[in-house]
Design a protein around this motif. Structure first.
Motif, PDB file in Angstrom:
ATOM      1  N   VAL A   1     -10.859  -8.767   7.951  1.00  0.00           N
ATOM      2  CA  VAL A   1      -9.882  -8.463   9.004  1.00  0.00           C
ATOM      3  C   VAL A   1      -8.465  -8.735   8.508  1.00  0.00           C
ATOM      4  O   VAL A   1      -7.540  -7.976   8.804  1.00  0.00           O
ATOM      5  CB  VAL A   1     -10.202  -9.256  10.291  1.00  0.00           C
ATOM      6  CG1 VAL A   1      -9.033  -9.241  11.263  1.00  0.00           C
ATOM      7  CG2 VAL A   1     -11.454  -8.700  10.955  1.00  0.00           C
ATOM      8  N   ALA A   2      -8.280  -9.786   7.720  1.00  0.00           N
ATOM      9  CA  ALA A   2      -6.949 -10.139   7.215  1.00  0.00           C
ATOM     10  C   ALA A   2      -6.379  -9.054   6.306  1.00  0.00           C
ATOM     11  O   ALA A   2      -5.160  -8.894   6.213  1.00  0.00           O
ATOM     12  CB  ALA A   2      -7.008 -11.474   6.469  1.00  0.00           C
ATOM     13  N   ARG A   3      -7.239  -8.293   5.657  1.00  0.00           N
ATOM     14  CA  ARG A   3      -6.788  -7.211   4.766  1.00  0.00           C
ATOM     15  C   ARG A   3      -6.480  -5.916   5.514  1.00  0.00           C
ATOM     16  O   ARG A   3      -5.907  -4.993   4.950  1.00  0.00           O
ATOM     17  CB  ARG A   3      -7.859  -6.932   3.700  1.00  0.00           C
ATOM     18  CG  ARG A   3      -8.033  -8.026   2.683  1.00  0.00           C
ATOM     19  CD  ARG A   3      -8.927  -7.581   1.533  1.00  0.00           C
ATOM     20  NE  ARG A   3     -10.308  -7.343   1.950  1.00  0.00           N
ATOM     21  CZ  ARG A   3     -11.274  -8.255   1.930  1.00  0.00           C
ATOM     22  NH1 ARG A   3     -11.015  -9.472   1.524  1.00  0.00           N
ATOM     23  NH2 ARG A   3     -12.490  -7.939   2.315  1.00  0.00           N
ATOM     24  N   LEU A   4      -6.860  -5.857   6.782  1.00  0.00           N
ATOM     25  CA  LEU A   4      -6.747  -4.619   7.546  1.00  0.00           C
ATOM     26  C   LEU A   4      -5.361  -4.430   8.154  1.00  0.00           C
ATOM     27  O   LEU A   4      -4.762  -5.364   8.677  1.00  0.00           O
ATOM     28  CB  LEU A   4      -7.792  -4.630   8.679  1.00  0.00           C
ATOM     29  CG  LEU A   4      -7.856  -3.409   9.576  1.00  0.00           C
ATOM     30  CD1 LEU A   4      -8.295  -2.181   8.781  1.00  0.00           C
ATOM     31  CD2 LEU A   4      -8.817  -3.668  10.728  1.00  0.00           C
ATOM     32  N   GLU A   5      -4.867  -3.213   8.077  1.00  0.00           N
ATOM     33  CA  GLU A   5      -3.665  -2.795   8.807  1.00  0.00           C
ATOM     34  C   GLU A   5      -3.995  -1.443   9.423  1.00  0.00           C
ATOM     35  O   GLU A   5      -4.467  -0.547   8.727  1.00  0.00           O
ATOM     36  CB  GLU A   5      -2.452  -2.677   7.890  1.00  0.00           C
ATOM     37  CG  GLU A   5      -1.195  -2.293   8.644  1.00  0.00           C
ATOM     38  CD  GLU A   5       0.039  -2.277   7.754  1.00  0.00           C
ATOM     39  OE1 GLU A   5       1.076  -2.816   8.179  1.00  0.00           O
ATOM     40  OE2 GLU A   5      -0.034  -1.729   6.633  1.00  0.00           O
TER      41      GLU A   5
ATOM     42  N   SER B   1      -9.562 -12.215  16.759  1.00  0.00           N
ATOM     43  CA  SER B   1      -8.392 -12.424  15.916  1.00  0.00           C
ATOM     44  C   SER B   1      -7.357 -11.350  16.261  1.00  0.00           C
ATOM     45  O   SER B   1      -7.397 -10.784  17.345  1.00  0.00           O
ATOM     46  CB  SER B   1      -8.794 -12.332  14.438  1.00  0.00           C
ATOM     47  OG  SER B   1      -7.715 -12.677  13.602  1.00  0.00           O
ATOM     48  N   THR B   2      -6.460 -11.083  15.324  1.00  0.00           N
ATOM     49  CA  THR B   2      -5.502  -9.988  15.460  1.00  0.00           C
ATOM     50  C   THR B   2      -5.454  -9.224  14.135  1.00  0.00           C
ATOM     51  O   THR B   2      -5.821  -9.757  13.087  1.00  0.00           O
ATOM     52  CB  THR B   2      -4.076 -10.499  15.778  1.00  0.00           C
ATOM     53  OG1 THR B   2      -3.666 -11.410  14.753  1.00  0.00           O
ATOM     54  CG2 THR B   2      -4.019 -11.175  17.138  1.00  0.00           C
ATOM     55  N   VAL B   3      -5.011  -7.971  14.223  1.00  0.00           N
ATOM     56  CA  VAL B   3      -4.785  -7.173  13.010  1.00  0.00           C
ATOM     57  C   VAL B   3      -3.351  -6.664  13.029  1.00  0.00           C
ATOM     58  O   VAL B   3      -2.761  -6.496  14.096  1.00  0.00           O
ATOM     59  CB  VAL B   3      -5.753  -5.964  12.891  1.00  0.00           C
ATOM     60  CG1 VAL B   3      -7.165  -6.422  12.709  1.00  0.00           C
ATOM     61  CG2 VAL B   3      -5.620  -5.017  14.047  1.00  0.00           C
ATOM     62  N   ARG B   4      -2.831  -6.436  11.833  1.00  0.00           N
ATOM     63  CA  ARG B   4      -1.485  -5.879  11.712  1.00  0.00           C
ATOM     64  C   ARG B   4      -1.499  -4.414  12.132  1.00  0.00           C
ATOM     65  O   ARG B   4      -2.463  -3.700  11.875  1.00  0.00           O
ATOM     66  CB  ARG B   4      -0.987  -6.013  10.280  1.00  0.00           C
ATOM     67  CG  ARG B   4      -0.659  -7.458   9.907  1.00  0.00           C
ATOM     68  CD  ARG B   4      -0.391  -7.618   8.455  1.00  0.00           C
ATOM     69  NE  ARG B   4      -1.704  -7.488   7.794  1.00  0.00           N
ATOM     70  CZ  ARG B   4      -1.888  -7.000   6.597  1.00  0.00           C
ATOM     71  NH1 ARG B   4      -0.885  -6.598   5.873  1.00  0.00           N
ATOM     72  NH2 ARG B   4      -3.090  -6.908   6.069  1.00  0.00           N
TER      73      ARG B   4
ATOM     74  N   ILE C   1      -8.110  -8.204  18.428  1.00  0.00           N
ATOM     75  CA  ILE C   1      -9.395  -7.558  18.144  1.00  0.00           C
ATOM     76  C   ILE C   1     -10.509  -8.567  18.412  1.00  0.00           C
ATOM     77  O   ILE C   1     -10.263  -9.766  18.549  1.00  0.00           O
ATOM     78  CB  ILE C   1      -9.472  -7.063  16.681  1.00  0.00           C
ATOM     79  CG1 ILE C   1      -9.188  -8.189  15.660  1.00  0.00           C
ATOM     80  CG2 ILE C   1      -8.471  -5.953  16.450  1.00  0.00           C
ATOM     81  CD1 ILE C   1     -10.410  -8.796  15.102  1.00  0.00           C
TER      82      ILE C   1
ATOM     83  N   VAL D   1       1.179  -6.744  15.926  1.00  0.00           N
ATOM     84  CA  VAL D   1      -0.247  -7.046  15.811  1.00  0.00           C
ATOM     85  C   VAL D   1      -0.972  -6.616  17.086  1.00  0.00           C
ATOM     86  O   VAL D   1      -0.367  -6.460  18.146  1.00  0.00           O
ATOM     87  CB  VAL D   1      -0.520  -8.552  15.549  1.00  0.00           C
ATOM     88  CG1 VAL D   1       0.011  -8.986  14.201  1.00  0.00           C
ATOM     89  CG2 VAL D   1       0.038  -9.411  16.657  1.00  0.00           C
TER      90      VAL D   1
END
Length: 123
Positions: free
Chosen positions: A88-92, A56-59, A70, A67
């Motif tokens: 992962v969606a909650r991660l920055e 996926s990707t992270v911010r 990952i 982004v």
């Protein structure tokens, strides 16, 4: 009474059509259709403990890009992928990011780490 499950092997580029025969207790009795030993091993693990690489990707805060790609360092249990996606969606993360940098250790209690797939410099 036995059960048969059919799926495509992804262990090598051949993509063999596998048939796995299970007994009533869910134990593998027979694997058919594989042309290499990896197919039989894949079939057994797919039936008992299916795993997938998560990507996926992270911010990224303060990075040259918004982004960063990952992935899971090792395959994660298939049943945990939605939970992993939510975490992962909650991660920055803060830039800079280095390829292979562990961003989440032991994601969702799976023993699998989430790592960066590229370097990303700060602005």
């Amino acid at each position: 009474m036995s059960e048969e499950r059919k799926f495509i092997c992804v262990s090598c580029p051949l993509g063999c059509g596998l048939t796995v025969t299970l007994d009533d207790a869910g134990e593998v009795l027979k694997v058919e259709g594989n042309t290499c030993p990896r197919g039989a091993s894949y079939a057994r693990s797919e039936v008992k403990d299916p795993r997938r690489v998560f990507a996926s990707t992270v911010r990224v805060k303060g990075g040259k890009l918004p982004v960063c790609p990952i992935r899971s360092k090792t395959p994660a249990p298939k049943g945990k992928l939605f939970g992993i996606a939510e975490e992962v969606a909650r991660l920055e993360v803060e830039a800079p990011v280095r390829i292979g940098q562990v961003l989440i250790h032991d994601v969702c209690g799976t023993g699998v780490d989430i790592v960066a797939s590229r370097d990303l410099e700060a602005v």
